[in-house]
Design a protein around this motif. Sequence first.
Motif, short mmCIF file in Angstrom:
data_model
loop_
_atom_site.label_atom_id
_atom_site.label_comp_id
_atom_site.label_asym_id
_atom_site.label_seq_id
_atom_site.Cartn_x
_atom_site.Cartn_y
_atom_site.Cartn_z
N ILE A 219 0.64 -1.21 -0.07
CA ILE A 219 0.22 0.05 0.10
C ILE A 219 0.80 1.33 -0.07
CG2 ILE A 219 -1.39 1.31 1.46
CD1 ILE A 219 -2.86 -1.35 2.25
N THR A 220 1.96 1.42 1.03
CA THR A 220 2.82 2.21 0.84
C THR A 220 3.65 2.44 -0.25
OG1 THR A 220 2.98 1.99 3.37
CG2 THR A 220 4.66 3.38 2.12
N SER A 221 4.13 1.33 -0.82
CA SER A 221 5.04 1.35 -1.97
C SER A 221 3.99 2.02 -3.51
CB SER A 221 5.58 0.00 -2.35
OG SER A 221 6.10 -0.13 -3.74
N SER A 222 2.78 1.58 -3.28
CA SER A 222 1.92 1.66 -4.54
C SER A 222 1.66 3.40 -4.42
CB SER A 222 0.58 1.08 -4.08
OG SER A 222 -0.26 1.65 -5.31
N ALA A 223 1.52 3.96 -3.36
CA ALA A 223 1.46 5.26 -2.99
C ALA A 223 2.63 6.28 -3.47
CB ALA A 223 1.14 5.77 -1.72
N LEU A 224 3.78 5.61 -3.25
CA LEU A 224 4.83 6.28 -3.66
C LEU A 224 4.95 6.28 -4.90
CD1 LEU A 224 7.37 5.18 -0.65
CD2 LEU A 224 6.37 7.51 -0.94
N THR A 225 4.86 5.14 -5.62
CA THR A 225 4.99 4.77 -6.77
C THR A 225 4.32 5.68 -7.74
OG1 THR A 225 5.77 2.57 -6.70
CG2 THR A 225 4.72 3.09 -8.85
N LYS A 226 2.98 5.89 -7.64
CA LYS A 226 2.20 6.87 -8.16
C LYS A 226 2.64 8.26 -8.24
CE LYS A 226 -2.04 4.52 -7.11
NZ LYS A 226 -3.45 4.59 -6.57
N LYS A 227 3.56 8.60 -7.25
CA LYS A 227 4.20 9.97 -7.42
C LYS A 227 5.37 10.03 -8.17
CE LYS A 227 2.86 11.44 -2.65
NZ LYS A 227 3.25 11.79 -1.36
N GLN A 228 5.96 8.91 -8.19
CA GLN A 228 7.50 8.70 -9.23
C GLN A 228 6.77 8.75 -10.50
OE1 GLN A 228 10.44 8.83 -8.10
NE2 GLN A 228 10.25 9.10 -5.91
N LEU A 229 5.88 7.95 -10.89
CA LEU A 229 5.33 7.68 -12.05
C LEU A 229 5.12 9.18 -12.87
CD1 LEU A 229 2.98 4.66 -11.98
CD2 LEU A 229 5.18 4.69 -12.79
N THR A 230 4.91 10.22 -12.13
CA THR A 230 4.33 11.38 -12.94
C THR A 230 5.87 12.14 -13.38
OG1 THR A 230 4.83 12.73 -10.92
CG2 THR A 230 2.53 11.73 -11.30
N GLN A 231 6.93 11.47 -13.05
CA GLN A 231 8.27 12.10 -13.40
C GLN A 231 8.83 11.16 -14.74
OE1 GLN A 231 10.46 13.86 -9.99
NE2 GLN A 231 9.29 12.34 -8.97
N ALA A 232 8.24 10.06 -14.86
CA ALA A 232 8.78 9.08 -16.07
C ALA A 232 8.31 9.78 -17.05
CB ALA A 232 8.50 7.78 -15.66
N HIS A 233 9.16 9.32 -18.18
CA HIS A 233 8.73 9.90 -19.53
C HIS A 233 8.09 8.55 -20.08
CE1 HIS A 233 12.60 12.15 -19.15
NE2 HIS A 233 11.65 13.31 -19.29
N LEU A 234 8.38 7.43 -19.79
CA LEU A 234 7.49 6.18 -20.42
C LEU A 234 7.57 5.13 -19.17
CD1 LEU A 234 9.48 5.79 -23.90
CD2 LEU A 234 7.22 6.93 -23.55
N VAL A 235 6.18 4.61 -19.06
CA VAL A 235 5.76 3.76 -17.98
C VAL A 235 5.47 2.42 -18.94
CG1 VAL A 235 4.64 3.02 -16.17
CG2 VAL A 235 5.34 5.45 -16.53
N ILE A 236 6.22 1.36 -18.27
CA ILE A 236 5.82 -0.03 -18.92
C ILE A 236 5.23 -0.89 -17.70
CG2 ILE A 236 6.53 -2.33 -19.51
CD1 ILE A 236 8.85 -0.81 -20.84
N GLN A 237 3.74 -1.10 -17.92
CA GLN A 237 3.02 -1.79 -16.85
C GLN A 237 2.65 -3.24 -17.13
OE1 GLN A 237 0.04 1.32 -16.21
NE2 GLN A 237 0.85 1.56 -14.02
N PRO A 238 3.46 -4.18 -17.10
CA PRO A 238 3.13 -5.54 -17.70
C PRO A 238 2.05 -6.13 -16.90
CG PRO A 238 5.47 -5.32 -17.25
CD PRO A 238 4.91 -4.04 -16.76
#
Length: 279
Positions: A219-238
């Motif tokens: 749960i914690t990791s998912s919340a942190l990940t969502k914030k980080q994803l806003t800074q990535a140029h491309l996101v791969i979600q298998p």
Amino acid sequence: MKLLFNITLSLIFLAGCSVPRPNPNIYSIDPDSSIIALVLGEGIARSYAHVGVIKALEEEEIPLHLVVGSGTGALMAALYANKKSANDLEWHAMNFKKETYMNFKIDRFLTQRLVHSKIEDGPIPLVIVTTDLKTGTPFLIDKGPISKAVQASLVIPGFFEPISYGDKTLVSGEISNGLPVDVAIHRGADLIIAVDLMQGIESYAFRREKDITLQSYKITSSALTKKQLTQAHLVIQPEVSKIDFFDFSRKREAMLAGYDATKKMIPEIRKILNLQEKD
């Protein structure tokens, strides 16, 4: 020219979803003079998807100049960065068994398989993300023994004992930074490809006592990940949402999910890098 990093999120979903285009200012960057970074997040058994991602990128001759990993993503990043070979990564990763992980025999596994024992001796820059247990802040390791750094990034409190590293006590990078996109930014990356494996945690089944502990971290990791994803140029979600985090029997399925998801993105990556399609 360095990219601006206030780029709006461009999430790349699997087939059936619309595919937003990244901000135009990342198109036609020079792959020979730019830094292309691959950021691998935590996923435990799902992390075999990282193997498929790297296999697809290498097959399509997409250059990588920096690899950043957290949690089990750090293990996959280290195995790849040690020889910069997707085939070598696959061979070793597929021989990483659940018993090795659960009994925390990481040092023995890596010692038997690594060509380079130190991070700085590898053919590609590698950053392993851990968490300082005293402060709760990320602690980055980009030199020194690979094995100890990977062990630290794999430690889930309540499952394994923390790792002493100098004057610090370290645990999994997932706790403070499960998908460390910002690390790639600070290392000067011009194009950041992030691999997110946190899908479907809301449907995670509690079958074991430790599942509750694991879910708390997710749960914690998912919340942190969502914030980080806003800074990535491309996101791969298998598509790994149906794979239990401890189900190592589906490692091949996870790997293929990573491979397929990456293949769908290759035309966009080639357009960004101004690369011609392969014959």
